[in-house]
Write an enzyme that holds these catalytic residues in place. Structure first.
Site, mmCIF file in Angstrom:
data_model
loop_
_atom_site.group_PDB
_atom_site.id
_atom_site.type_symbol
_atom_site.label_atom_id
_atom_site.label_comp_id
_atom_site.label_asym_id
_atom_site.label_seq_id
_atom_site.Cartn_x
_atom_site.Cartn_y
_atom_site.Cartn_z
ATOM 1 N N GLU A 15 -0.306 -2.447 -9.523
ATOM 2 C CA GLU A 15 0.533 -1.453 -10.181
ATOM 3 C C GLU A 15 1.966 -1.555 -9.675
ATOM 4 O O GLU A 15 2.204 -1.962 -8.538
ATOM 5 C CB GLU A 15 0.001 -0.045 -9.889
ATOM 6 C CG GLU A 15 -1.342 0.199 -10.560
ATOM 7 C CD GLU A 15 -1.953 1.549 -10.212
ATOM 8 O OE1 GLU A 15 -2.655 2.085 -11.059
ATOM 9 O OE2 GLU A 15 -1.729 2.060 -9.105
ATOM 10 N N CYS A 31 9.338 0.305 -7.536
ATOM 11 C CA CYS A 31 8.446 0.176 -6.394
ATOM 12 C C CYS A 31 7.397 -0.866 -6.787
ATOM 13 O O CYS A 31 6.639 -0.646 -7.738
ATOM 14 C CB CYS A 31 7.810 1.534 -6.113
ATOM 15 S SG CYS A 31 6.631 1.466 -4.765
ATOM 16 N N CYS A 61 -5.127 -3.978 0.052
ATOM 17 C CA CYS A 61 -4.448 -4.124 1.341
ATOM 18 C C CYS A 61 -5.502 -4.213 2.436
ATOM 19 O O CYS A 61 -6.515 -3.519 2.392
ATOM 20 C CB CYS A 61 -3.519 -2.941 1.606
ATOM 21 S SG CYS A 61 -2.592 -3.109 3.149
ATOM 22 N N CYS A 103 -5.236 1.777 6.273
ATOM 23 C CA CYS A 103 -4.753 3.114 6.662
ATOM 24 C C CYS A 103 -5.585 4.151 5.892
ATOM 25 O O CYS A 103 -5.742 4.036 4.665
ATOM 26 C CB CYS A 103 -3.274 3.257 6.335
ATOM 27 S SG CYS A 103 -2.285 1.956 7.100
ATOM 28 N N CYS A 143 -4.308 6.215 2.686
ATOM 29 C CA CYS A 143 -3.653 5.458 1.609
ATOM 30 C C CYS A 143 -4.695 4.920 0.630
ATOM 31 O O CYS A 143 -5.681 4.288 1.036
ATOM 32 C CB CYS A 143 -2.876 4.299 2.229
ATOM 33 S SG CYS A 143 -2.273 3.103 1.029
ATOM 34 N N CYS A 202 3.781 7.567 -3.221
ATOM 35 C CA CYS A 202 3.496 6.682 -2.084
ATOM 36 C C CYS A 202 2.029 6.768 -1.715
ATOM 37 O O CYS A 202 1.478 7.856 -1.570
ATOM 38 C CB CYS A 202 4.276 7.135 -0.862
ATOM 39 S SG CYS A 202 6.014 6.905 -1.006
HETATM 40 N N1 SAH Z 1 2.181 -1.419 3.493
HETATM 41 C C1 SAH Z 1 3.491 -0.940 3.673
HETATM 42 C C2 SAH Z 1 4.187 -0.568 2.379
HETATM 43 C C3 SAH Z 1 3.363 0.103 1.320
HETATM 44 S S1 SAH Z 1 2.933 1.768 1.611
HETATM 45 C C4 SAH Z 1 3.507 0.220 4.658
HETATM 46 O O1 SAH Z 1 2.447 0.740 4.954
HETATM 47 O O2 SAH Z 1 4.574 0.558 5.142
HETATM 48 C C5 SAH Z 1 4.477 2.635 1.403
HETATM 49 C C6 SAH Z 1 4.585 3.899 2.219
HETATM 50 O O3 SAH Z 1 3.693 4.909 1.745
HETATM 51 C C7 SAH Z 1 4.232 3.705 3.687
HETATM 52 O O4 SAH Z 1 5.186 4.328 4.494
HETATM 53 C C8 SAH Z 1 2.898 4.388 3.805
HETATM 54 O O5 SAH Z 1 2.602 4.791 5.115
HETATM 55 C C9 SAH Z 1 3.089 5.535 2.848
HETATM 56 N N2 SAH Z 1 1.860 6.184 2.420
HETATM 57 C C10 SAH Z 1 0.629 5.659 2.308
HETATM 58 N N3 SAH Z 1 -0.249 6.587 1.878
HETATM 59 C C11 SAH Z 1 0.448 7.734 1.693
HETATM 60 C C12 SAH Z 1 0.099 9.033 1.244
HETATM 61 N N4 SAH Z 1 -1.130 9.327 0.881
HETATM 62 N N5 SAH Z 1 1.073 9.965 1.184
HETATM 63 C C13 SAH Z 1 2.343 9.656 1.535
HETATM 64 N N6 SAH Z 1 2.744 8.442 1.955
HETATM 65 C C14 SAH Z 1 1.796 7.487 2.056
HETATM 66 FE FE1 SF4 Z 2 -1.661 -1.022 3.394
HETATM 67 FE FE2 SF4 Z 2 -1.502 1.474 2.513
HETATM 68 FE FE3 SF4 Z 2 -1.472 0.989 5.135
HETATM 69 FE FE4 SF4 Z 2 0.646 0.308 3.649
HETATM 70 S S1 SF4 Z 2 -0.121 2.389 4.012
HETATM 71 S S2 SF4 Z 2 -0.385 -0.917 5.214
HETATM 72 S S3 SF4 Z 2 -0.390 -0.276 1.737
HETATM 73 S S4 SF4 Z 2 -3.179 0.575 3.751
#
Ligand code: SAH
Ligand code: SF4
Length: 355
Positions: free
Chosen positions: A97, A110, A117, A121, A124, A341
């Site tokens: 996406e 974006c 991934c 995390c 996410c 995000c």
């Molecule tokens: N993998 C990279 C970039 C993609 S995620 C990273 O983790 O930095 C982009 C941003 O969204 C990151 O800062 C991540 O921590 C944040 N993010 C992930 N899940 C989220 C959520 N549920 N609510 C708010 N931000 C979130």
């Molecule tokens: Fe991957 Fe989501 Fe963690 Fe970014 S926040 S590193 S996209 S699992």
């Protein structure tokens, strides 16, 4: 050999590689520049549109290179119409996406660097779906070209690109940097390097490499916690690169580049939005040229934490700012279409007709 060549997407090639193809067909090298301009300045998307090329060359292009890199399957607009999310199918049926966000005069894209991934995390949605595969540089470039074309039809242009969609850009380092370089090419799309922002989960050695390469794209680092226990629970990669190591790499980056670093902070009620955490964060970041981007947690299917409310978010920001650390609370955008995000998971299931 022929089979491998047939697979190449035209967006996977840099200008010297495209020149090799063209001269290999017995055509003069300047034809490659014409194709390059057609792709990145006029946004042509099929060989037939290159009307200034000889018919025979158009036929070669059609025969040997793939123009259809991403198939848009579905597009959703948020209720205010300012956010648009597109689901793309890749040639091997994986899905990604990308999101366009309109805000005043900004047109920010974006985009994704991986399908899924590997970092896992817990908060996410992309992490929750697991790793499918890296995107090629061309698949990253094609996301930008898709929206550039769309905006061009409305006499608008992309103003910023953030690599904050699906995936961890530093886990797919080479392809991500190749995509940025291709989009930055002065004879092509010529998109300023400083208008890119990369966000990393904190792969310390690659933060250092990024600094050493003197790249101009902005860097954001997802921190989210001040102690290793909490951070490891939220972000498993913290066991490999704990907070001190990530911050060392960040200090190295700032010392080397003199550029400000952004720290991403998803504010989760009771987890990382308390005054104690804010004070500790201010201490950790003291003396570092940086800025904190705090965003109330967006909901995802498999995480029970909830967003900090406005009052708690403001309190967090005020403590940081009181200690001299600039902090902005980012607006939550596109939540109604799961385009915020951490919400991207390719969950707009393709219809059987496309699958
Ligand atoms: N993998 C990279 C970039 C993609 S995620 C990273 O983790 O930095 C982009 C941003 O969204 C990151 O800062 C991540 O921590 C944040 N993010 C992930 N899940 C989220 C959520 N549920 N609510 C708010 N931000 C979130
Ligand atoms: Fe991957 Fe989501 Fe963690 Fe970014 S926040 S590193 S996209 S699992």
């Amino acid at each position: 050999m022929a089979a491998v060549r047939l697979q190449s997407s035209i967006y996977d090639l840099d200008l010297p590689e495209l020149t090799d193809w063209v001269t290999g067909w017995g055509e003069p090298a300047y034809r490659a520049r014409q194709i390059w301009e057609g792709l990145y300045r006029h946004f042509y998307r099929s060989p037939e549109e290159f009307t200034s090329l000889p018919r025979s060359l158009r036929a070669r292009l059609a025969e040997h290179l793939r123009f259809e890199t991403l198939l848009p399957l579905k597009q959703l607009a948020s209720s205010d119409g300012q956010t648009i999310k597109t689901l793309f199918q890749l040639h091997d049926d994986k899905a990604i996406e990308a999101v366009l966000m309109k805000y005043e005069r900004r047109r920010t894209l974006c985009i994704s660097t991986q399908a899924g991934c590997a970092m896992g995390c817990v908060f996410c949605a992309t992490g929750q779906m697991g790793f499918k595969r890296h995107l090629s540089s061309g698949e990253i470039v094609a996301q930008v070209m898709y929206y550039a074309r769309l905006l061009h039809q409305q006499n608008e242009r992309v103003t910023n690109v953030v690599l904050m969609g699906m995936g961890e850009p530093f886990h797919n380092y080479e392809n991500t940097m190749a995509a940025i370089d291709r989009l930055n090419h002065p004879e092509g799309y010529n998109f300023g390097a400083r208008r890119f922002t990369l966000s990393t989960v904190g792969l310390a050695p690659l933060i250092r490499r990024f600094a050493d390469e003197g790249r101009q794209a902005n860097l954001a680092v997802s921190l989210h916690a001040v102690d290793d226990e909490t951070r490891s629970q939220m972000m498993p990669i913290n066991r490999k690169y704990p907070i001190a190591e990530v911050l060392d790499a960040c200090r190295y980056y700032v010392a080397k580049t003199h550029r400000r670093i952004s720290f991403e902070w998803a504010l989760i009620h009771g987890v990382n939005d308390t005054p104690e955490t804010a004070h500790k964060l201010a201490q950790l970041l003291k003396g570092l040229l940086c800025h904190v981007n705090a965003i109330p947690l967006n909901p995802t299917p498999n995480y029970r934490g909830r967003a900090a409310d406005r009052q708690r978010a403001e309190r967090f920001k005020n403590i940081l700012e009181g200690a001299g650390i600039p902090c902005t609370i980012r607006m939550r955008r596109g939540i109604d279409i799961a385009a915020g995000c951490g919400q991207l998971a390719g969950q707009m299931i393709p219809s059987p007709a496309f699958a």
